[in-house]
Design an enzyme around this catalytic site. Structure first.
Site, PDB file in Angstrom:
ATOM      1  N   LYS A 112     -16.263  50.177  73.904  1.00 30.97           N
ATOM      2  CA  LYS A 112     -15.229  50.406  72.890  1.00 30.97           C
ATOM      3  C   LYS A 112     -14.018  49.518  73.128  1.00 30.97           C
ATOM      4  O   LYS A 112     -13.441  48.990  72.181  1.00 30.97           O
ATOM      5  CB  LYS A 112     -14.780  51.878  72.893  1.00 30.97           C
ATOM      6  N   LYS A 195     -28.736  52.001  68.828  1.00 30.33           N
ATOM      7  CA  LYS A 195     -28.666  53.396  68.364  1.00 30.33           C
ATOM      8  C   LYS A 195     -27.959  53.475  67.013  1.00 30.33           C
ATOM      9  O   LYS A 195     -27.099  52.648  66.695  1.00 30.33           O
ATOM     10  CB  LYS A 195     -27.963  54.272  69.408  1.00 30.33           C
ATOM     11  N   LYS A 198     -21.754  55.208  64.033  1.00 34.65           N
ATOM     12  CA  LYS A 198     -20.813  55.003  62.918  1.00 34.65           C
ATOM     13  C   LYS A 198     -20.234  53.600  62.926  1.00 34.65           C
ATOM     14  O   LYS A 198     -19.752  53.122  61.917  1.00 34.65           O
ATOM     15  CB  LYS A 198     -19.723  56.074  62.899  1.00 34.65           C
TER      16      LYS A 198
END
Ligand code: TYM
Length: 332
Positions: A112, A195, A198
């Protein structure tokens, strides 16, 4: 009864199929066997910038979807993380037990922060997993139903619980991740090697549970499949088809072997057409139920208020015990 605890972020508005198959289905199942606590993690959500009105709305939408998926306030405790101040309080304590290097090794943080860039990475994002540790330990949880991507955070929770217990005496239960092997990682429909998430590169890769049923059906029909024609579960050579088989089997309660037999001699098109229909039939009532809960805000508020009260009773007791062990002077 053993305790279960899990949390889910309200940030995207709609949950996606990976959230449902990897985690929420297990929340629903564990209500029957566990003393279960589930929360919408708004404190975690603000580790990246959020628009206030959207955050508030999405927190309601998240709670409504959890009810629509089958959480029953008579069988579990459903609450919003910020309604229970003990999370932030024990989070601080856990920050003081966590090594800087240890936190730096969290792979989700590394991903992130790389995506956001150093300037836009907050200290909150860095300590995100430590707050998650507090979430779990406050409820003395034995099982933590999550997808594969959360395994490392549950490992950190075990390490910190053991560290605290070792230093201050037995205080916290040591939790286990509860990850269902078949559905612990649902893959992106356009790139079945990553995966479903979002932050997917293309919206076509993810099924949002609140999308129009025909949109979801279309995404299934245009899912990337593999070379060859045979319908067989083989994650290495046929990741696209294997992902579709996992989704199909789980949503319909059939086995992969039964599906392989059913589609023997048939092409990918037949599998996708049928699964598209299964998908549309699953999301339509889910959307309707979510809308019904959202149309009754007084009821939703009441469920969340009762949940927060039940959660605080447990969290407050654990926090008091931890504060005492640490050596904080009791407030008289
Ligand atoms: P979050 O909100 O990103 O995701 C919610 C749950 O969905 C699972 N999941 C998946 N499972 C299978 N396949 C996928 N493609 C997929 N994508 C997401 C996640 O593993 C998760 O279980 N850090 C957590 C929230 C959290 C939490 C907690 C969890 C905060 N405190 C305490 C457990 C216990 C998160 O961001 O989940």
């Amino acid at each position: 009864r053993p305790r279960a605890l899990s949390g889910i972020q309200p940030t995207a508005g709609s949950f996606h199929l990976g959230n449902y198959l990897g985690a929420i289905r297990q929340y629903v199942a564990l209500q029957e066997s566990h003393d279960a606590f589930y929360m919408v993690v708004d404190l975690h959500a603000i580790t990246v910038p959020q628009d206030p009105a959207t955050l508030r709305e999405n927190t309601r939408v998240a709670a409504a979807q959890l009810l629509a998926a089958g959480l029953d306030p008579d069988r579990c405790t459903l609450f919003v993380q910020s309604h229970v101040p003990e999370h932030a309080q024990l989070g601080w304590v856990m920050n003081c037990l966590t090594g800087f290097g240890e936190a730096s090794r969290m792979t989700q943080f590394k991903d992130k922060s790389a995506r956001h860039g150093a300037d836009r990475t907050t200290v909150g994002l860095f300590t995100y997993p430590v707050l998650q540790v507090a979430d779990i330990l406050l409820y003395q949880a034995n099982h933590v139903p999550v997808g594969e991507d959360q395994r490392q955070h549950v490992e950190l929770t075990r390490d910190l619980a053991e560290r605290f217990n070792g230093r201050f005496g037995d205080t916290f239960a040591i939790p286990d991740a509860y990850i269902v092997k078949e559905t612990g990682k649902i893959y992106d429909l356009q790139d079945p090697t990553i995966k479903m998430s979002k932050s997917a590169s293309t919206p076509k890769g993810i099924i949002n549970l609140l999308d129009e049923p025909k949109v979801s059906a279309k995404k299934i029909k245009s899912a990337v499949t593999d070379t060859g024609t045979e319908i067989r579960f083989d994650e290495e050579n046929k990741p696209g088809v294997s992902n579709l088989l996992t989704i199909y089997a789980t949503l319909t309660g059939t086995t992969i072997a039964e599906l392989e037999a059913k589609y023997q001699g048939k092409g990918y098109g037949a599998l996708k057409t049928d699964l598209a229909e299964v998908m549309a039939e699953w999301v339509a009532p889910f959307r309707d139920r979510t809308r019904e809960y959202l149309d009754d805000p007084a009821m939703l508020d009441k469920v969340l208020a009762q949940g927060a009260e039940k959660a605080r009773a447990v969290a407050g007791e654990t926090l008091a015990l931890a504060y005492d062990k640490i050596g904080f002077l009791p407030a008289k």
